[in-house]
Design a protein around this motif. Sequence first.
Motif, PDB file in Angstrom:
ATOM      1  N   PHE A  87       0.796  -1.303   0.033  1.00  8.53           N
ATOM      2  CA  PHE A  87       0.174   0.128  -0.108  1.00  8.53           C
ATOM      3  C   PHE A  87       0.784   1.206  -0.072  1.00  8.53           C
ATOM      4  N   ASP A  88       0.178   2.317  -0.355  1.00  7.06           N
ATOM      5  CA  ASP A  88       0.908   3.663  -0.233  1.00  7.06           C
ATOM      6  C   ASP A  88       0.836   4.342   0.939  1.00  7.06           C
ATOM      7  N   VAL A  89      -0.414   4.279   1.334  1.00  6.76           N
ATOM      8  CA  VAL A  89      -0.903   5.189   2.718  1.00  6.76           C
ATOM      9  C   VAL A  89      -2.090   4.303   3.334  1.00  6.76           C
ATOM     10  N   VAL A  90      -1.959   4.376   4.705  1.00  2.00           N
ATOM     11  CA  VAL A  90      -2.797   3.854   5.501  1.00  2.00           C
ATOM     12  C   VAL A  90      -3.519   5.027   6.356  1.00  2.00           C
ATOM     13  N   LEU A  91      -4.907   5.004   6.169  1.00  2.00           N
ATOM     14  CA  LEU A  91      -5.718   5.726   7.006  1.00  2.00           C
ATOM     15  C   LEU A  91      -6.183   5.032   8.192  1.00  2.00           C
ATOM     16  N   MET A  92      -5.981   5.320   9.498  1.00  2.00           N
ATOM     17  CA  MET A  92      -6.079   4.554  10.536  1.00  2.00           C
ATOM     18  C   MET A  92      -6.601   5.438  11.649  1.00  2.00           C
ATOM     19  N   ASP A  93      -8.150   4.707  12.140  1.00  2.00           N
ATOM     20  CA  ASP A  93      -8.890   4.937  13.152  1.00  2.00           C
ATOM     21  C   ASP A  93      -8.214   4.807  14.329  1.00  2.00           C
ATOM     22  N   VAL A  94      -8.084   5.668  15.334  1.00  6.58           N
ATOM     23  CA  VAL A  94      -7.274   5.611  16.607  1.00  6.58           C
ATOM     24  C   VAL A  94      -8.173   4.594  17.735  1.00  6.58           C
ATOM     25  N   ASN A  95      -9.647   5.052  17.708  1.00  4.67           N
ATOM     26  CA  ASN A  95     -10.334   4.401  18.727  1.00  4.67           C
ATOM     27  C   ASN A  95     -11.131   3.079  18.074  1.00  4.67           C
ATOM     28  N   MET A  96     -10.430   2.008  18.221  1.00  2.00           N
ATOM     29  CA  MET A  96     -11.149   0.662  17.584  1.00  2.00           C
ATOM     30  C   MET A  96     -11.094  -0.450  18.667  1.00  2.00           C
ATOM     31  N   PRO A  97     -12.191  -1.200  18.842  1.00  2.46           N
ATOM     32  CA  PRO A  97     -12.395  -2.160  19.795  1.00  2.46           C
ATOM     33  C   PRO A  97     -11.102  -3.239  19.450  1.00  2.46           C
ATOM     34  N   GLY A 114     -10.972  12.478  19.398  1.00  2.00           N
ATOM     35  CA  GLY A 114     -10.003  13.042  20.469  1.00  2.00           C
ATOM     36  C   GLY A 114      -8.968  13.991  19.930  1.00  2.00           C
ATOM     37  N   THR A 115      -9.097  15.368  20.585  1.00  4.30           N
ATOM     38  CA  THR A 115      -8.334  16.397  19.892  1.00  4.30           C
ATOM     39  C   THR A 115      -7.333  16.971  21.014  1.00  4.30           C
TER      40      THR A 115
END
Length: 583
Positions: free
Chosen positions: A500-510, A539-540
Amino acid sequence: MDRLTSLGALLSATAHERRRQVPVRILLALLVAWALYSAGQGAWIGAWLAAVAAIQGFEIVAMFRFRRADARPGAADVVLALTSTMAMAALFAGTSVAIWAIDGRGLEGFAMLIIAGGLLTNVASGIEARSIFYVGAAPYLVALVAMPLMAMAGSTSGDPVLTSLGSILFIGAIVNVYGRVHAARVAELGALTEAEMRVEQAQGAMADRAAMAAIISHELRTPVSAILAGAQVIRDDAAPAQRQETAELIVDASALMTRMLNDLLDHSKMEAGAMSLESRDFDLSRMIGDTERFWRAQVAEKGLVLKATVLEPGQWLRGDPYRLRQILNNLMSNAIKFTAQGEVSVEVAVTPVGAGERAVTITVRDEGAGIAPEAMDRLFTPFAQGSSEVARTYGGTGLGLKVSRDLARLMGGDLTVDSAPGQGAAFTLSVRLAAGAPVTEAEATATTALDLRPSLRILAVDDHEINRRTLALVLQPLGVDLSTASDGMLALDLLARQAFDVVLMDVNMPGIDGNETTRRLRASGGPNADIPVIGFSAGTEAAQIAACRAAGMTDWLAKPLEPHRLYDALHRATAPETERAAA
């Protein structure tokens, strides 16, 4: 006088306790009458019983007001009640001394029991206040001092040495016992008061939460309704002109919802003591100018006039410009909302104070209806409006001013208001900031989908299907090769099998969250171990962002994701190394 009034509040418990002791006193009075009879002093029995009855009746009358829940006794009532207590004690203490002095009847022990009983009943009735105890106990203590003196003077009742030692020890024991019991009672009352206060706080918090839920639910229905209606229009294949108008409606409703949620989040952070401020150099004159330009269109649309202080360029300060702008925007929003006609002005003053400090005063003044005095107390209360009419007419969560004042105080300043009905309102932000240094700010240009390299291989990791579908919709114009994963383990499996070239990652996951997934990716040594990972989360907080960076993420975005910000992040992630270093 104040001391007597405070005793009045404590005499209620004493009055009830002394009422319960009446049968004991009657029994003791009869025992004393029998002792007088057995000692050959029967002539005194009638006088004794009459005196007991009279003083007991006096005490019942004197204590009557303190036994009533709705009574408000005054200082004279307190004096009367204490006098009745001392009179009763003096009667029994004096009689005990007289009985102790009777020769040859062996009644010394009985006299001492009368004194002991009297002192113990006063321990019970005066447990909440030392003054009440000592008023009732004083005659008995005087009797204990008098007995050794009488023995020394030649009385045949009791040995002088033993009587003196016994009196001293007994007085010490009673005072010590009372001190312990009184301290325990005070601690108990303190614990009860604190428990009641906590119950009230809990009930108040529950009421606040209920009010919050009701208000937020009501206020969110407006933008949600607009978004749902707009989406329905677009889904029904509306005409191009209507589709553009509908899209703008959805964007405006989404922005309104985002502001509400941000206010709610900031309020929660303030309540938890988790709000933090950044410190960087910024140009106040530029910030005021940007604010004026931002609100000018809305002011003109409403037919109002906007005036703002023009500062000399280069008013550099050091602080948190984002939070200052948030306060200023909240004040401007309210001023415009509550002004039907006339003028809204922004007055700014910067004054040097001491070495390297500036006193900044920003006043937002409107010509609206003003604020009634009875509404002032609720003005900075969360989830409250100035009145029910204001809530019905203008809506809102009532959080904006509360958050703004809390932010001002977090900066070491304050937010105050000056208003009168019919004369508008002036909100003044006062804060001291350090002098800043000029910085060169590169002009930012928004990245569009067309600026990005086509056929990017992107992996989007999010546990919520709606979020994955949203990312797919936003990324569709890019023509990317998009793969998705619903949790960290699935993402790691895909990352181990294909490039892959880029990963978009959600921070809060079960399961394993985005941070842990990124750490495992970096440690894997696989084909994607070094690719850019862009984290995104609601979360900021600075600590949360720092945790993402520490886990190995190369960039971070706040939810809700805005397309142009996502495009900017993808551009940074896929730009050549030299360009990234320059940025």
